[in-house]
Write a protein that holds these residues in place. Structure first.
Motif, PDB file in Angstrom:
ATOM      1  N   GLU A 459       0.814  -1.211   0.000  1.00 33.81           N
ATOM      2  CA  GLU A 459       0.000   0.000   0.000  1.00 33.81           C
ATOM      3  C   GLU A 459       0.850   1.264   0.000  1.00 33.81           C
ATOM      4  O   GLU A 459       0.357   2.347  -0.350  1.00 33.81           O
ATOM      5  CB  GLU A 459      -0.941  -0.006   1.206  1.00 33.81           C
ATOM      6  N   GLY A 462       2.169   2.749  -4.115  1.00 33.59           N
ATOM      7  CA  GLY A 462       1.215   3.072  -5.165  1.00 33.59           C
ATOM      8  C   GLY A 462       1.866   3.814  -6.328  1.00 33.59           C
ATOM      9  O   GLY A 462       2.810   4.591  -6.153  1.00 33.59           O
ATOM     10  N   THR A 475      -4.773   5.306  -8.512  1.00 37.18           N
ATOM     11  CA  THR A 475      -3.421   4.897  -8.101  1.00 37.18           C
ATOM     12  C   THR A 475      -3.359   3.385  -8.091  1.00 37.18           C
ATOM     13  O   THR A 475      -4.188   2.723  -7.440  1.00 37.18           O
ATOM     14  CB  THR A 475      -3.079   5.453  -6.710  1.00 37.18           C
ATOM     15  N   THR A 477      -2.322   0.194  -6.759  1.00 33.46           N
ATOM     16  CA  THR A 477      -1.837  -0.229  -5.443  1.00 33.46           C
ATOM     17  C   THR A 477      -2.245  -1.678  -5.182  1.00 33.46           C
ATOM     18  O   THR A 477      -3.422  -2.036  -5.341  1.00 33.46           O
ATOM     19  CB  THR A 477      -2.416   0.661  -4.323  1.00 33.46           C
TER      20      THR A 477
END
Length: 802
Positions: A459, A462, A475, A477
């Motif tokens: 996380e 990203g 994004t 991620t």
């Protein structure tokens, strides 16, 4: 009785499907919980069994069971687990045996743990009461007018306490303090005139708390300090004892508490106590801050008229934090019941009656000290999001779940506690959380530094990329796009303002069907997003309903994969090379069935498709490879056929089977002589062949697990002449000998029969001759003869007639 057993068995059998169904429902419920997570961090904290698939290309729900993700060929699975690392653990020891010169009563002392939400970590805590441990005793006395007679008695306490406590510990310190009440109306009144309770000029001015004497090991100073005090007075009945207790606990340096000592404060009074909120009577509304507020010169509590009385909860927390055990010595009046309730609210406190002359204080203190040193009660300061449960191991009776206390202990007795630490959720403040686990009344503790796993490593990595998330509207991620506000879809390609067009919906309907995504998902931007991880495919038309082995479709990913034909919707298992069967339940390799003689199941059983031996019911061999024979001698029978075929070219084995023998065979001159020089266990194996000769051999287990078979090169055949060894006797002469023996035996038997008949006949003839010579003839008429004439005699012949 038989009917009852039958019904019970029937009930158990019938409950198996129901139990399995319940298990499946529970798994599906958990899977649904996982499926609701939209991000990796939310996934791993939702349930301990949830894992996240971080593959760039992956269809279906990303948050699911690890096994389910593996079945769907996910290669990047995030499934963190907790860990435990003991960073400091000194051994339990008394002061005289400890390397540091200080007793160690609690181990380990520090641990670092990583907690996954819902997954506990367990620490084994050991506690031992050390002998001759230092003791700090602080006597806190109510100096109101009613306890004036007790001041003289307290002077004598020093000698009594020293005498009694010296039997328990040689390292003793005594201190003395006193309290009255807050120095303002309506609690006290400064007036030099006589008051209603009769205290006149001889009384000291009222005060809240005064540290009369810090802890000292000089008993004479203690007696002198007590002798110099005077009583004071107050207006209302309750006193300010909680103010005094708070200062005694908070002011460690001024009181003189030692770091390595058991701490006891004796609270002696004949009145009740004020608590938080009572200060409003004097307009005091500022809460008690729990800090040390003693005047460095006068040793008197300075914030008496500025801060309210502390609450019972504050007192309990402070005493627990400072490891101080309060002994409540209260006169048996109407206030005794109030202190009985207070005892229940303060952990580890002791309560006893205070006699009119305070002479029983020594007994109260000694009893309290003995109780403290004979029990261990563990507590903690864990935060709200972390739950701690205990299992005690106090004696030989075993573990007691839910218990954090051991009683009736002896000095130097070791007790243990399993401390289970469980994070219910992530801390609102985040970061590390530090708390202590401590036996009450001990100055030693276990410090736990806990990290709760609340996010995934991916996380923080990203990527804002146009090629990954449509026109950089999100994004990228953890394998998926986290869309910006107003965007949605797997690649953030959809705009929330536009909605789904009919063209998009039609692409989510399977041919010859009218259901969108087969009613198993949602159509988002022309693609089906399945609502349940059990479904997959372009239209959510497929599921993992292949045959199961050991509860897993196709036996799990290790054995095979469940394949769904999107045209016919038929499911089948595609097994890995080493497995076969409709559910990949069979193993191609028979390695686990091979025995040391190279045969499958030792030739006494069948190798099942699961790679396990099923022994023949009428054979003497048992075991996982049918090579264990309870009625056989050692492993002789396992090597017999290999010895016959490889050394003597005979036996039941074919040439191919003979080549499969794995044991290494070595020829020796004399096996029996080998046993005389071999110190290990020696098993002599013998086999009698068709030539009436004996084959001798033995076996030895090598370090690598293989066997070496030692075979005597020459067979042993018994010779009639010398009883030694000779070559084998021709079998034709044995047969001729047997036939000749049978003929001779028959002739002998016939001769015996003939002799017996001859003797019997001679006996019968001799008897006939003897009877013949003794026979004679009578000269009488033949009784069969009848003469032709009959003579009749007249009975009256010759007689005269009258």
């Amino acid at each position: 009785m038989h009917t009852t057993v039958y019904l019970l068995g029937l009930a158990i059998i019938s409950s198996v499907p129901a139990l399995y169904h319940c298990q499946q429902l529970a798994q599906n419920a958990t899977a649904d919980i996982c499926a609701e997570a939209m991000t990796c961090g939310n996934c791993i904290t939702r349930d301990p069994s949830c894992a996240w698939c971080g593959d760039d290309i992956f269809s279906g729900v990303r948050c699911d069971y690890v096994m389910s993700l593996q079945i769907r060929s996910c290669s990047n699975i995030t499934f963190p687990s907790g860990s435990l690392n003991i960073t400091q653990a000194q051994n339990l020891a008394d002061a005289d045996t400890s390397p540091t010169g200080q007793a160690v009563q609690v181990t380990p002392q520090e641990a670092r743990i990583t907690l996954k939400v819902g997954e506990p970590q367990v620490i084994r805590l050991q506690v031992r009461l050390a002998k001759d441990y230092p003791l700090d005793l602080y006597y806190l006395m109510d100096l109101s007018q009613s306890l004036k007679p007790d001041i003289q008695n307290v002077k004598g306490l020093a000698e009594g306490l020293e005498r009694e406590l010296k039997n328990l510990t040689t390292d003793l310190q005594l201190g003395f303090g006193s309290f009255v009440d807050k120095t303002t109306l309506p609690f006290t009144l400064f007036d030099v005139t006589c008051l209603n309770d009769g205290c006149c000029l001889s009384c000291d001015p009222p005060f809240s708390f005064r540290n009369q004497l810090p802890l000292t090991n000089k008993i004479g100073i203690f007696k002198e300090s007590v002798g110099n005090v005077s009583v004071s007075t107050s207006l209302d009945t309750p006193e300010g004892g909680l103010d005094a207790l708070m200062q005694v606990a908070a002011c460690e340096d001024q009181i003189g508490w030692r770091d390595r000592a058991r701490r006891i404060v004796v609270y002696a009074t004949d009145a009740g106590f004020h608590m938080a909120g009572d200060g409003k009577l004097a307009g005091i509304v500022q809460p008690n801050d729990g800090q040390c507020r003693l005047d460095p010169v006068t040793n008197v509590y300075m914030k008496s008229t500025e801060q309210d009385f502390p609450s019972v909860g504050q007192i309990n927390a402070m005493l627990r934090e400072k490891n101080i055990v309060p002994v409540l010595a209260v006169t048996q009046n109407t206030h005794y019941d109030v202190y009985a309730e207070l005892k229940q609210l303060i952990e580890g406190s002791q309560l006893g009656p205070l006699a009119s002359n305070s002479l029983n204080v020594v007994r109260l203190v000694t009893n309290a000290y003995k109780q403290i040193t004979s029990e261990v009660n563990v507590g903690d300061t864990s935060p709200d999001n972390i739950d701690i449960s205990y299992t005690s191991y106090c004696d030989a009776e075993g573990p007691v779940p839910g218990s954090s206390k051991c009683i009736d202990l002896l000095l130097q007795q070791v007790v243990e506690f399993d401390v289970e630490i469980l994070a219910q959720d992530c801390s609102p403040n985040g970061g590390q959380q530090t708390f202590t686990i401590r036996p009450f009344g001990f100055d030693e503790s276990l410090t736990v530094i806990a990290d709760v796993i609340c996010s995934c490593d991916c996380e923080s990595k990203g990527i804002k990329d146009r090629s990954l998330c449509s026109s950089a509207n999100g994004t990228f991620t953890c394998g998926q796009c986290e869309c910006d506000e107003g965007r949605y879809g797997t690649e953030c390609e959809c705009d929330s303002d536009s909605g789904s067009s009919p063209e998009d919906m039609s692409s989510c309907i399977r041919q010859n069907s009218t259901n969108v995504c087969q009613l198993r998902g949602q159509c988002i931007c022309g693609q089906c997003v399945c609502s349940n991880p059990e479904y997959f495919g372009q239209y959510c038309e497929c599921d993992y309903s292949c045959e199961k082995f050991q509860g897993l479709p196709c036996g799990g990913q290790q054995r095979g994969e469940c394949y769904c034909d999107t045209r016919t919707l038929e499911r089948e298992c595609r097994c890995k090379p080493d497995y076969y069967g409709s559910a990949c339940e069979c193993i191609s390799s028979t390695k686990d069935c091979e025995t040391i003689n190279g045969l499958l199941c030792n030739g006494w059983g069948n190798c099942t498709c699961e790679g396990k031996c099923q022994c023949e019911t009428d054979s003497p061999f048992r075991g996982s490879k049918c090579d264990e024979c309870p009625t056989c001698v050692g492993q002789c029978s396992s090597f017999q056929d290999c010895v016959l075929c490889q050394v003597f070219d005979k036996g039941p084995f074919t040439g191919e089977q003979c080549d499969m023998c794995k044991a290494r065979i070595t020829l020796v001159d004399d096996v029996k002589k080998l046993s005389m020089v071999n110190d290990t266990d020696f098993v002599l194996c013998e086999y009698r062949d068709d030539d009436n000769c004996t084959i001798l051999y033995t076996y030895q287990l090598q370090d690598n697990g293989s066997y070496t078979v030692l075979v005597q090169s020459e067979k042993v055949c018994v010779s009639p002449k010398d009883g030694g060894r000779r070559t084998q006797v021709p079998w034709i002469w044995i047969i001729i000998g047997i036939i000749a023996g049978i003929l001779l035996l028959g002739i002998f038997i016939i001769a015996l029969i003939r002799l017996w008949i001859f003797i019997q006949e001679r006996r019968e003839y001799a008897k006939f001759e003897q009877e013949r010579k003794g026979a004679g003839w009578n000269k009488s008429d033949n009784p069969l003869f009848k003469p032709s004439t009959t003579t009749v005699m007249n009975p009256m012949h010759g007689k005269a007639l009258e």
